[in-house]
Design a protein around this motif. Structure first.
Motif, PDB file in Angstrom:
ATOM      1  N   MET A 255       0.845  -1.475   0.227  1.00  0.00           N
ATOM      2  CA  MET A 255       0.571   0.049   0.226  1.00  0.00           C
ATOM      3  C   MET A 255       0.826   1.190  -0.079  1.00  0.00           C
ATOM      4  SD  MET A 255      -3.607   1.261   0.636  1.00  0.00           S
ATOM      5  CE  MET A 255      -3.770   1.999   1.944  1.00  0.00           C
ATOM      6  N   VAL A 256       0.488   2.140  -0.655  1.00  0.00           N
ATOM      7  CA  VAL A 256       1.218   3.151  -0.762  1.00  0.00           C
ATOM      8  C   VAL A 256       0.823   3.554  -0.009  1.00  0.00           C
ATOM      9  CG1 VAL A 256       1.736   5.589  -2.063  1.00  0.00           C
ATOM     10  CG2 VAL A 256       1.481   3.666  -3.228  1.00  0.00           C
ATOM     11  N   GLN A 257       1.977   5.111   1.165  1.00  0.00           N
ATOM     12  CA  GLN A 257       1.855   5.186   1.913  1.00  0.00           C
ATOM     13  C   GLN A 257       1.346   7.000   1.036  1.00  0.00           C
ATOM     14  OE1 GLN A 257       3.003   4.459   5.457  1.00  0.00           O
ATOM     15  NE2 GLN A 257       3.995   3.290   4.775  1.00  0.00           N
ATOM     16  N   LYS A 258       0.797   8.400   1.484  1.00  0.00           N
ATOM     17  CA  LYS A 258       0.195   9.437   1.610  1.00  0.00           C
ATOM     18  C   LYS A 258       1.172  10.580   1.869  1.00  0.00           C
ATOM     19  CE  LYS A 258      -2.625  10.117  -2.114  1.00  0.00           C
ATOM     20  NZ  LYS A 258      -3.842  10.337  -3.175  1.00  0.00           N
ATOM     21  N   ILE A 259       2.298  11.063   2.083  1.00  0.00           N
ATOM     22  CA  ILE A 259       3.136  11.859   3.172  1.00  0.00           C
ATOM     23  C   ILE A 259       2.414  13.430   2.106  1.00  0.00           C
ATOM     24  CG2 ILE A 259       5.011  12.542   4.601  1.00  0.00           C
ATOM     25  CD1 ILE A 259       3.785   9.403   4.100  1.00  0.00           C
ATOM     26  N   LEU A 260       2.568  14.275   3.727  1.00  0.00           N
ATOM     27  CA  LEU A 260       2.249  15.707   2.952  1.00  0.00           C
ATOM     28  C   LEU A 260       3.009  16.696   4.035  1.00  0.00           C
ATOM     29  CD1 LEU A 260       0.714  17.943   1.015  1.00  0.00           C
ATOM     30  CD2 LEU A 260      -0.808  17.845   2.817  1.00  0.00           C
ATOM     31  N   PHE A 261       4.099  17.683   3.812  1.00  0.00           N
ATOM     32  CA  PHE A 261       4.959  18.043   4.450  1.00  0.00           C
ATOM     33  C   PHE A 261       4.116  19.506   4.331  1.00  0.00           C
ATOM     34  CE2 PHE A 261       7.963  15.218   3.810  1.00  0.00           C
ATOM     35  CZ  PHE A 261       8.106  14.470   4.825  1.00  0.00           C
ATOM     36  N   VAL A 262       3.929  20.324   5.172  1.00  0.00           N
ATOM     37  CA  VAL A 262       3.179  21.403   5.451  1.00  0.00           C
ATOM     38  C   VAL A 262       4.300  22.699   6.453  1.00  0.00           C
ATOM     39  CG1 VAL A 262       1.287  22.528   6.384  1.00  0.00           C
ATOM     40  CG2 VAL A 262       1.232  20.212   5.237  1.00  0.00           C
ATOM     41  N   CYS A 263       4.698  24.391   5.332  1.00  0.00           N
ATOM     42  CA  CYS A 263       4.364  25.048   6.126  1.00  0.00           C
ATOM     43  C   CYS A 263       4.223  26.414   6.488  1.00  0.00           C
ATOM     44  CB  CYS A 263       6.247  25.485   5.986  1.00  0.00           C
ATOM     45  SG  CYS A 263       6.484  25.997   4.055  1.00  0.00           S
ATOM     46  N   LEU A 264       4.790  27.574   6.290  1.00  0.00           N
ATOM     47  CA  LEU A 264       3.810  29.471   5.912  1.00  0.00           C
ATOM     48  C   LEU A 264       3.583  28.817   4.502  1.00  0.00           C
ATOM     49  CD1 LEU A 264       1.996  31.312   7.038  1.00  0.00           C
ATOM     50  CD2 LEU A 264       4.154  32.206   7.548  1.00  0.00           C
ATOM     51  N   GLY A 265       4.203  29.439   4.156  1.00  0.00           N
ATOM     52  CA  GLY A 265       4.893  29.813   2.283  1.00  0.00           C
ATOM     53  C   GLY A 265       4.281  28.639   1.537  1.00  0.00           C
ATOM     54  N   ASN A 266       5.169  27.324   2.042  1.00  0.00           N
ATOM     55  CA  ASN A 266       5.701  26.650   1.163  1.00  0.00           C
ATOM     56  C   ASN A 266       6.759  27.019   0.114  1.00  0.00           C
ATOM     57  OD1 ASN A 266       3.423  23.773  -2.185  1.00  0.00           O
ATOM     58  ND2 ASN A 266       5.201  23.625  -0.427  1.00  0.00           N
ATOM     59  N   ILE A 267       7.197  27.048   0.194  1.00  0.00           N
ATOM     60  CA  ILE A 267       8.688  28.043  -0.662  1.00  0.00           C
ATOM     61  C   ILE A 267       9.970  27.622  -0.099  1.00  0.00           C
ATOM     62  CG2 ILE A 267       7.616  29.240  -1.976  1.00  0.00           C
ATOM     63  CD1 ILE A 267       8.724  31.491  -0.359  1.00  0.00           C
TER      64      ILE A 267
ATOM     65  N   GLU B  39      -6.916  12.722   2.470  1.00  0.00           N
ATOM     66  CA  GLU B  39      -6.521  12.334   1.001  1.00  0.00           C
ATOM     67  C   GLU B  39      -5.149  11.982   1.986  1.00  0.00           C
ATOM     68  OE1 GLU B  39      -6.083  11.234  -2.835  1.00  0.00           O
ATOM     69  OE2 GLU B  39      -7.970  12.155  -1.764  1.00  0.00           O
ATOM     70  N   PHE B  40      -4.352  12.420   2.272  1.00  0.00           N
ATOM     71  CA  PHE B  40      -2.663  11.915   3.075  1.00  0.00           C
ATOM     72  C   PHE B  40      -3.158  11.009   4.457  1.00  0.00           C
ATOM     73  CE2 PHE B  40      -1.905  14.758   0.308  1.00  0.00           C
ATOM     74  CZ  PHE B  40      -1.086  15.049  -0.357  1.00  0.00           C
ATOM     75  N   ASP B  41      -1.698   9.863   4.600  1.00  0.00           N
ATOM     76  CA  ASP B  41      -2.185   9.413   5.763  1.00  0.00           C
ATOM     77  C   ASP B  41      -1.395  10.083   6.784  1.00  0.00           C
ATOM     78  OD1 ASP B  41      -3.278   7.673   3.897  1.00  0.00           O
ATOM     79  OD2 ASP B  41      -1.446   7.422   3.634  1.00  0.00           O
ATOM     80  N   HIS B  42      -0.241  10.827   6.553  1.00  0.00           N
ATOM     81  CA  HIS B  42       0.494  11.656   7.272  1.00  0.00           C
ATOM     82  C   HIS B  42       1.001  13.356   7.003  1.00  0.00           C
ATOM     83  CE1 HIS B  42       1.426   7.998   9.245  1.00  0.00           C
ATOM     84  NE2 HIS B  42       1.436   7.188   8.231  1.00  0.00           N
TER      85      HIS B  42
ATOM     86  N   ASN C 112     -12.738  14.409  15.976  1.00  0.00           N
ATOM     87  CA  ASN C 112     -12.077  14.087  14.218  1.00  0.00           C
ATOM     88  C   ASN C 112     -11.070  13.438  14.802  1.00  0.00           C
ATOM     89  OD1 ASN C 112     -11.065  13.345  11.674  1.00  0.00           O
ATOM     90  ND2 ASN C 112     -12.928  15.377  11.059  1.00  0.00           N
ATOM     91  N   PRO C 113     -10.780  11.252  13.815  1.00  0.00           N
ATOM     92  CA  PRO C 113      -9.545  10.849  13.361  1.00  0.00           C
ATOM     93  C   PRO C 113      -8.798  11.352  13.204  1.00  0.00           C
ATOM     94  CG  PRO C 113     -11.178   9.508  12.562  1.00  0.00           C
ATOM     95  CD  PRO C 113     -12.099  10.584  13.370  1.00  0.00           C
ATOM     96  N   VAL C 114      -8.704  12.477  12.111  1.00  0.00           N
ATOM     97  CA  VAL C 114      -7.361  13.140  10.984  1.00  0.00           C
ATOM     98  C   VAL C 114      -6.677  13.826  12.399  1.00  0.00           C
ATOM     99  CG1 VAL C 114      -7.196  15.267  10.014  1.00  0.00           C
ATOM    100  CG2 VAL C 114      -9.133  13.342   9.431  1.00  0.00           C
ATOM    101  N   ASN C 115      -7.171  14.372  13.633  1.00  0.00           N
ATOM    102  CA  ASN C 115      -6.460  14.982  13.996  1.00  0.00           C
ATOM    103  C   ASN C 115      -4.978  13.952  14.433  1.00  0.00           C
ATOM    104  OD1 ASN C 115      -6.854  17.637  15.504  1.00  0.00           O
ATOM    105  ND2 ASN C 115      -8.570  16.046  15.762  1.00  0.00           N
ATOM    106  N   SER C 116      -5.486  12.752  14.775  1.00  0.00           N
ATOM    107  CA  SER C 116      -3.749  11.784  14.904  1.00  0.00           C
ATOM    108  C   SER C 116      -2.753  11.562  14.122  1.00  0.00           C
ATOM    109  CB  SER C 116      -4.112  10.579  14.986  1.00  0.00           C
ATOM    110  OG  SER C 116      -4.731  10.230  14.364  1.00  0.00           O
TER     111      SER C 116
END
Ligand code: 4NP
Length: 157
Positions: free
Chosen positions: A1-13, A81-84, A105-109
């Motif tokens: 199974m593909v795990q979907k990973i999203l990194f987040v900051c303020l500006g995304n630059i 959409e993302f797992d982590h 909401n379980p999304v919190n974890s």
């Protein structure tokens, strides 16, 4: 199974594109690309469509990491959409969590500070390098490099 990973900051630059680039390089070096889908986003939309900051791209490039992503703004659908979802600082954490209407909401974890995976750093947050000097960009790469080793170990064990 593909795990979907999203990194987040303020500006995304700066920070989250660097995290995305470092993660991509590490999974490629370890022949793990097929296990992951990786992306990044910003809580703010000021830089949407832009490549990463030239200072961040240059610093990453000097370590053999190419940053090719373009800035996009986080949206509520990303949370499902993302797992982590790995955020850089506590402001990002609050901004992401504010998209969730329900505290239970379980999304919190799924949402974590990226440095919680670091085996070296005592810091909680990756400092925003945008208004600082070159050192800040080097520091971002150093902090993320170690934390992403920890993250990949966690995700593959
Ligand atoms: P990032 O850095 O969140 O690491 O992408 C920033 C980029 C731009 C701004 C702030 C932080 N800005 O205020 O435009």
């Amino acid at each position: 199974m593909v795990q979907k990973i999203l990194f987040v900051c303020l500006g995304n630059i700066c920070r989250s594109p660097a995290a995305e680039g470092i993660f991509n390089k590490k999974i490629k070096d370890r022949h793990l690309e097929n296990l992951f889908f990786v992306d990044s986003a910003g809580t703010g939309g000021w830089h949407v469509g832009n490549l990463a900051d030239p200072r961040m791209r240059e610093t990453a490039s000097s370590r053999g990491i190419e940053l090719k992503s373009r800035s996009r703004q986080l949206n509520e659908n990303d949370l499902y959409e993302f797992d982590h979802i790995l955020v850089m600082d506590k402001d990002n954490l609050h901004a992401v969590k504010s998209l969730i209407k329900d505290d239970f909401n379980p999304v919190n974890s799924k949402i974590k500070l990226i440095l919680s995976y670091s085996k070296e750093s005592q810091l909680d947050e990756v400092p925003d390098p945008y208004y600082g000097g070159q050192n800040g960009f080097e520091n971002v790469i150093n902090l993320l490099d170690n934390a992403i080793d920890g993250l990949i170990d966690y995700l593959t064990n």
